[in-house]
Design an enzyme around this catalytic site. Sequence first.
Site, PDB file in Angstrom:
ATOM      1  N   PRO A  16       3.210  -3.213  43.695  1.00  0.00           N
ATOM      2  CA  PRO A  16       3.107  -4.631  43.335  1.00  0.00           C
ATOM      3  C   PRO A  16       4.363  -5.338  43.844  1.00  0.00           C
ATOM      4  CG  PRO A  16       3.664  -3.305  41.397  1.00  0.00           C
ATOM      5  CD  PRO A  16       3.442  -2.344  42.534  1.00  0.00           C
ATOM      6  N   ALA A  18       5.716  -9.172  43.778  1.00  0.00           N
ATOM      7  CA  ALA A  18       5.548 -10.587  43.434  1.00  0.00           C
ATOM      8  C   ALA A  18       6.004 -11.468  44.593  1.00  0.00           C
ATOM      9  CB  ALA A  18       6.353 -10.910  42.174  1.00  0.00           C
ATOM     10  N   GLN A  70      -1.762  -5.560  37.881  1.00  0.00           N
ATOM     11  CA  GLN A  70      -0.571  -5.317  37.056  1.00  0.00           C
ATOM     12  C   GLN A  70      -0.323  -6.513  36.147  1.00  0.00           C
ATOM     13  OE1 GLN A  70       3.635  -5.703  38.117  1.00  0.00           O
ATOM     14  NE2 GLN A  70       3.797  -3.504  37.771  1.00  0.00           N
ATOM     15  N   CYS A 100      10.238  -4.658  35.847  1.00  0.00           N
ATOM     16  CA  CYS A 100      10.799  -5.854  36.478  1.00  0.00           C
ATOM     17  C   CYS A 100      12.166  -6.204  35.872  1.00  0.00           C
ATOM     18  CB  CYS A 100       9.836  -7.040  36.316  1.00  0.00           C
ATOM     19  SG  CYS A 100      10.493  -8.524  37.112  1.00  0.00           S
ATOM     20  N   LYS A 139       4.186   1.168  34.924  1.00  0.00           N
ATOM     21  CA  LYS A 139       5.185   1.276  35.987  1.00  0.00           C
ATOM     22  C   LYS A 139       6.552   1.095  35.340  1.00  0.00           C
ATOM     23  CE  LYS A 139       6.343  -0.394  40.613  1.00  0.00           C
ATOM     24  NZ  LYS A 139       7.447  -1.341  40.429  1.00  0.00           N
ATOM     25  N   ASN A 198       8.296   6.323  43.370  1.00  0.00           N
ATOM     26  CA  ASN A 198       8.553   5.045  44.041  1.00  0.00           C
ATOM     27  C   ASN A 198      10.057   4.818  44.214  1.00  0.00           C
ATOM     28  OD1 ASN A 198       8.904   1.751  42.873  1.00  0.00           O
ATOM     29  ND2 ASN A 198       8.062   2.170  44.885  1.00  0.00           N
ATOM     30  N   GLY A 199      10.384   4.293  45.379  1.00  0.00           N
ATOM     31  CA  GLY A 199      11.754   3.877  45.641  1.00  0.00           C
ATOM     32  C   GLY A 199      12.276   4.339  46.982  1.00  0.00           C
ATOM     33  N   ASP A 200      12.628   3.352  47.826  1.00  0.00           N
ATOM     34  CA  ASP A 200      13.345   3.612  49.082  1.00  0.00           C
ATOM     35  C   ASP A 200      12.575   4.421  50.116  1.00  0.00           C
ATOM     36  OD1 ASP A 200      15.265   2.354  47.612  1.00  0.00           O
ATOM     37  OD2 ASP A 200      16.773   3.939  47.746  1.00  0.00           O
ATOM     38  N   ARG A 222       9.194  -2.257  49.620  1.00  0.00           N
ATOM     39  CA  ARG A 222       9.938  -2.948  50.682  1.00  0.00           C
ATOM     40  C   ARG A 222       9.687  -2.348  52.060  1.00  0.00           C
ATOM     41  NH1 ARG A 222      15.492  -2.393  47.736  1.00  0.00           N
ATOM     42  NH2 ARG A 222      14.383  -0.493  47.147  1.00  0.00           N
TER      43      ARG A 222
HETATM   44  C1  LIG Z   1       9.895  -8.916  46.537  1.00  0.00           C
HETATM   45  C2  LIG Z   1       9.628  -7.881  45.478  1.00  0.00           C
HETATM   46  C3  LIG Z   1       8.707  -8.165  44.479  1.00  0.00           C
HETATM   47  C4  LIG Z   1       8.433  -7.215  43.493  1.00  0.00           C
HETATM   48  N1  LIG Z   1       7.498  -7.486  42.544  1.00  0.00           N
HETATM   49  C5  LIG Z   1       7.155  -6.537  41.630  1.00  0.00           C
HETATM   50  C6  LIG Z   1       6.097  -6.751  40.694  1.00  0.00           C
HETATM   51  O1  LIG Z   1       5.445  -7.802  40.688  1.00  0.00           O
HETATM   52  N2  LIG Z   1       5.833  -5.765  39.812  1.00  0.00           N
HETATM   53  C7  LIG Z   1       6.525  -4.574  39.806  1.00  0.00           C
HETATM   54  O2  LIG Z   1       6.241  -3.696  39.000  1.00  0.00           O
HETATM   55  N3  LIG Z   1       7.514  -4.344  40.699  1.00  0.00           N
HETATM   56  C8  LIG Z   1       7.816  -5.288  41.606  1.00  0.00           C
HETATM   57  N4  LIG Z   1       8.776  -5.012  42.530  1.00  0.00           N
HETATM   58  C9  LIG Z   1       9.358  -3.667  42.596  1.00  0.00           C
HETATM   59  C10 LIG Z   1       8.567  -2.800  43.584  1.00  0.00           C
HETATM   60  O3  LIG Z   1       7.215  -2.668  43.192  1.00  0.00           O
HETATM   61  C11 LIG Z   1       9.194  -1.409  43.725  1.00  0.00           C
HETATM   62  O4  LIG Z   1       9.162  -0.771  42.475  1.00  0.00           O
HETATM   63  C12 LIG Z   1      10.631  -1.470  44.187  1.00  0.00           C
HETATM   64  O5  LIG Z   1      10.794  -2.410  45.235  1.00  0.00           O
HETATM   65  C13 LIG Z   1      11.117  -0.093  44.677  1.00  0.00           C
HETATM   66  O6  LIG Z   1      10.272   0.398  45.699  1.00  0.00           O
HETATM   67  P1  LIG Z   1      10.643   0.233  47.262  1.00  0.00           P
HETATM   68  O7  LIG Z   1      12.003   0.800  47.467  1.00  0.00           O
HETATM   69  O8  LIG Z   1       9.552   0.964  47.966  1.00  0.00           O
HETATM   70  O9  LIG Z   1      10.637  -1.236  47.529  1.00  0.00           O
HETATM   71  C14 LIG Z   1       9.101  -5.966  43.494  1.00  0.00           C
HETATM   72  C15 LIG Z   1      10.041  -5.701  44.498  1.00  0.00           C
HETATM   73  C16 LIG Z   1      10.302  -6.631  45.473  1.00  0.00           C
HETATM   74  C17 LIG Z   1      11.308  -6.297  46.554  1.00  0.00           C
END
Ligand SMILES: Cc1cc2nc3c(=O)[nH]c(=O)nc-3n(C[C@H](O)[C@H](O)[C@H](O)COP(=O)(O)O)c2cc1C
Length: 310
Positions: A16, A18, A70, A100, A139, A198-200, A222
């Site tokens: 997800p 946002a 979500q 969040c 989450k 999840n992460g990075d 990301r």
């Molecule tokens: C622009 C942006 C918006 C996000 N919006 C949400 C969201 O709406 N709900 C949520 O649970 N996490 C949200 N996250 C967190 C991501 O879902 C994810 O957990 C976090 O970026 C780590 O994963 P990644 O390293 O693959 O980005 C958001 C992250 C970013 C960068």
Amino acid sequence: MNIAGLKLENNLILAPLAGVSDVGFRAVCSQCGAAMTYSEMLSAQAMAYNSQKTKEMAIVHPSEKIKIAQIFGHDPEIMAQAVQNPVLKDFNGFDINMGCPAPKVVKNGDGSALLKNLSLAGKIVSAVKKATNLPVSVKVRTGFDKVNIAEIIKMCEENGADFVTVHGRTYNQGFSGEVDLEAIALAKSLAKIPVIGNGDVVDEKSFNNMISTKVNAVMIGRGAIGRPWFFAELLNKPVQDKFKVICEHVEILKKYYPEKWLTLYLRKHFLAYAGQIHVKGEKKRKLATSTSIQESLEILKGEFNHFDIS
Ligand SMILES: Cc1cc2nc3c(=O)[nH]c(=O)nc-3n(C[C@H](O)[C@H](O)[C@H](O)COP(=O)(O)O)c2cc1C
């Protein structure tokens, strides 16, 4: 692969995001291979007020395979009502946001704030679970100000969550430092329910590192922004015509949103796409201030063609 009765064609999931994971973005990520997609976080409170914005964020696309809505909030009853709202009728399951870190969300007691109050968090999971027959996931982060993923997993399981996604950072960490793969591995080793890591995850190496924690599936955020074809790359089916993917993203959005709004909204996506191929200078400035979707697409077309040939 089967996660809580949801049949995923592979282990790749779009996070997800946002302000980013609009219906067009989710559709192209799905076309590139994402087996499951999450809506942007939807306010349970806003749904109770019949919010038009939330209705628009809950639009799904036929390309999406398994779709999770979500929701965020802190009132068990309102959260339970949200999953029964007809606005979410097209989804295959529900996820509760407990990750969040945005100040306005946490100040309200929503998102990551629930990790400080696991008793209330449990009541929310339990209420949502009772309100639907579809799978319910949570989450989470690894903790609020310290890692306490064991208690968090226990809370999720005791209250009936069907699976859990762990972003390997605490609230305090925000997006800084490195993802804590040990905490994710610990969550997986303790949990009886499936765990999504999840992460990075931004390349094959970080993907394999996440897989080494033994998680059931991997969620990518990301790493997919400006790069829906990342899913295809991980599946060893690279996308030849990336510009076509961008056009498809835009075409889908045009069906749902007015051109004027879309022109401003798309700037960030266009910049993210351009960032992938290091567009700089005047062209980047033009994309950032664009008043014409067509003009931006022309710029991207030239750059992607050039990049693909060189
Ligand atoms: C622009 C942006 C918006 C996000 N919006 C949400 C969201 O709406 N709900 C949520 O649970 N996490 C949200 N996250 C967190 C991501 O879902 C994810 O957990 C976090 O970026 C780590 O994963 P990644 O390293 O693959 O980005 C958001 C992250 C970013 C960068």
